[in-house]
Design an enzyme around this catalytic site. Structure first.
Site, PDB file in Angstrom:
ATOM      1  CG  ASP A   1      -2.302  -0.576   0.967  1.00  0.00           C
ATOM      2  OD1 ASP A   1      -2.722  -0.632  -0.215  1.00  0.00           O
ATOM      3  OD2 ASP A   1      -2.966  -0.979   1.943  1.00  0.00           O
TER       4      ASP A   1
ATOM      5  NE  ARG B   1      -1.097   1.854   4.020  1.00  0.00           N
ATOM      6  CZ  ARG B   1      -1.528   3.010   3.510  1.00  0.00           C
ATOM      7  NH1 ARG B   1      -2.787   3.364   3.657  1.00  0.00           N
ATOM      8  NH2 ARG B   1      -0.699   3.817   2.874  1.00  0.00           N
TER       9      ARG B   1
ATOM     10  NE  ARG C   1      -8.342   2.502   7.652  1.00  0.00           N
ATOM     11  CZ  ARG C   1      -7.687   2.270   6.516  1.00  0.00           C
ATOM     12  NH1 ARG C   1      -6.530   2.849   6.284  1.00  0.00           N
ATOM     13  NH2 ARG C   1      -8.191   1.447   5.611  1.00  0.00           N
TER      14      ARG C   1
ATOM     15  CG  HIS D   1      -7.986   7.694   4.812  1.00  0.00           C
ATOM     16  ND1 HIS D   1      -7.296   6.834   3.974  1.00  0.00           N
ATOM     17  CD2 HIS D   1      -7.459   7.536   6.050  1.00  0.00           C
ATOM     18  CE1 HIS D   1      -6.393   6.175   4.686  1.00  0.00           C
ATOM     19  NE2 HIS D   1      -6.468   6.571   5.942  1.00  0.00           N
TER      20      HIS D   1
ATOM     21  CB  CYS E   1      -4.788   7.853  -1.866  1.00  0.00           C
ATOM     22  SG  CYS E   1      -6.480   7.906  -1.316  1.00  0.00           S
TER      23      CYS E   1
HETATM   24  N1  ARG Z   1      -5.411   0.457   0.937  1.00  0.00           N
HETATM   25  C1  ARG Z   1      -5.110   1.674   1.609  1.00  0.00           C
HETATM   26  C2  ARG Z   1      -5.694   1.654   3.006  1.00  0.00           C
HETATM   27  O1  ARG Z   1      -6.784   1.177   3.157  1.00  0.00           O
HETATM   28  C3  ARG Z   1      -5.638   2.851   0.830  1.00  0.00           C
HETATM   29  C4  ARG Z   1      -5.223   4.163   1.402  1.00  0.00           C
HETATM   30  C5  ARG Z   1      -5.830   5.315   0.683  1.00  0.00           C
HETATM   31  N2  ARG Z   1      -5.217   6.509   1.070  1.00  0.00           N
HETATM   32  C6  ARG Z   1      -5.848   7.657   1.329  1.00  0.00           C
HETATM   33  N3  ARG Z   1      -5.146   8.702   1.582  1.00  0.00           N
HETATM   34  N4  ARG Z   1      -7.164   7.705   1.396  1.00  0.00           N
HETATM   35  O2  ARG Z   1      -5.072   2.074   3.964  1.00  0.00           O
END
Ligand code: ARG
Length: 275
Positions: free
Chosen positions: A71, A96, A145, A174, A268
């Site tokens: 990612d 991550r 998150r 996000h 992103c």
């Molecule tokens: N697969 C990543 C996650 O779920 C995608 C992140 C997308 N990034 C963002 N800035 N919205 O963490």
């Protein structure tokens, strides 16, 4: 309708090529581990996005991708910088977590004032900065998150007021999937991605905001990068492109279909560096 001319400001960005991009775990509703990604296509689309930004006169720094971090292409999540100060990221999911150190290394090797975070936060994924709004305002998302307490921490680290906004739809996990800065003082957002109280806060702070709808959000049309005039957004977001054009900006569409498989798009993939 006439608008004052939208003036671009030259930016510096940080990106990371999707050389090891895969969808091998699912941490947001867009990720489907049963559908394979096309790594060559992802890289080609990413390169075109990078070329688009440099052709617009911006500088793009590149972070070395790591094979164990699929990612990493979503470089926006690695940190949040304002006025030469950097608030580091701490990822919500263990898959991550190690990305934070790669971003940290980039900043500490340069002339940035870097602060390690105590609290979970996913960098520019959940933070946006408007230098011209109320003398410099940070918008921050929580709900999926980034922890609300990280908003307080960011305010102490960066010395700018932080407005907390609650995200309520897991598809828009996000802040940068539901809201974007169009220039130094104005935003565009999809109201229903936010709690009713946060919608009120946004309406109060940004009476001239460009309001997006569910179809715009689903097309990742809010996940855009703007230099104040040129609004870079993915090709699927045609209606969103027309909305920003009607507000006096110039939409610049790029094909980024492969990155949507990981739950992201233009924004992103791009972290803004604010010295
Ligand atoms: N697969 C990543 C996650 O779920 C995608 C992140 C997308 N990034 C963002 N800035 N919205 O963490």
């Amino acid at each position: 309708m006439s608008h004052t001319e939208r003036l671009p400001r030259t930016r510096t960005y940080l990106m990371c090529p999707p050389e090891h991009f895969t969808v091998e775990y699912a941490i947001n509703p867009w990720m489907d581990t049963t559908v394979p990604v096309d790594p060559a296509l992802a890289l080609k689309q990413w390169q075109l996005l990078k070329d688009t930004l440099t052709d617009l006169g911006h500088t793009v720094h590149v972070l070395e991708p790591r094979p164990d971090l699929p990612d990493m292409v979503y470089a926006a999540n690695g940190a949040f910088s304002v006025d030469g100060k950097v608030y580091g990221a701490r990822f919500a999911y263990p898959q991550r977590a190690a990305e934070a150190a790669a971003h940290r290394h980039f900043y500490v090797s340069g002339s940035w004032e870097f602060t390690d975070p105590e609290h979970v936060n996913e960098g520019e994924g959940d933070f946006a900065y408007l230098p011209g709004a109320y003398g410099g305002l940070i918008l921050a998302g929580h709900g999926f998150r980034t922890e609300p307490v990280a908003h307080t921490e960011a305010q102490e680290v960066l010395g700018r007021p932080v407005i907390s906004l609650q995200l309520v739809d897991p598809a828009y996990y996000h802040l940068d999937t539901a809201l974007a800065a169009l220039d130094d003082r104005n935003v565009t957002y999809f109201p229903e991605a936010f709690s009713p109280a946060s919608q009120r806060v946004l309406a109060q702070l940004f009476p001239d905001a460009v309001i997006a709808d569910r179809a715009d959000a689903e097309a990742f049309g809010l996940n855009l990068v703007s230099d104040g005039r040129h609004v870079v957004l993915n090709t699927e977001a045609t209606a969103m492109g027309e909305k920003v054009r009607a507000a006096g900006y110039t939409p610049v569409h790029v094909e980024l279909g492969e990155l949507k498989r990981g739950g992201g798009s233009v924004k992103c993939a791009v972290a803004e560096l604010r010295p």
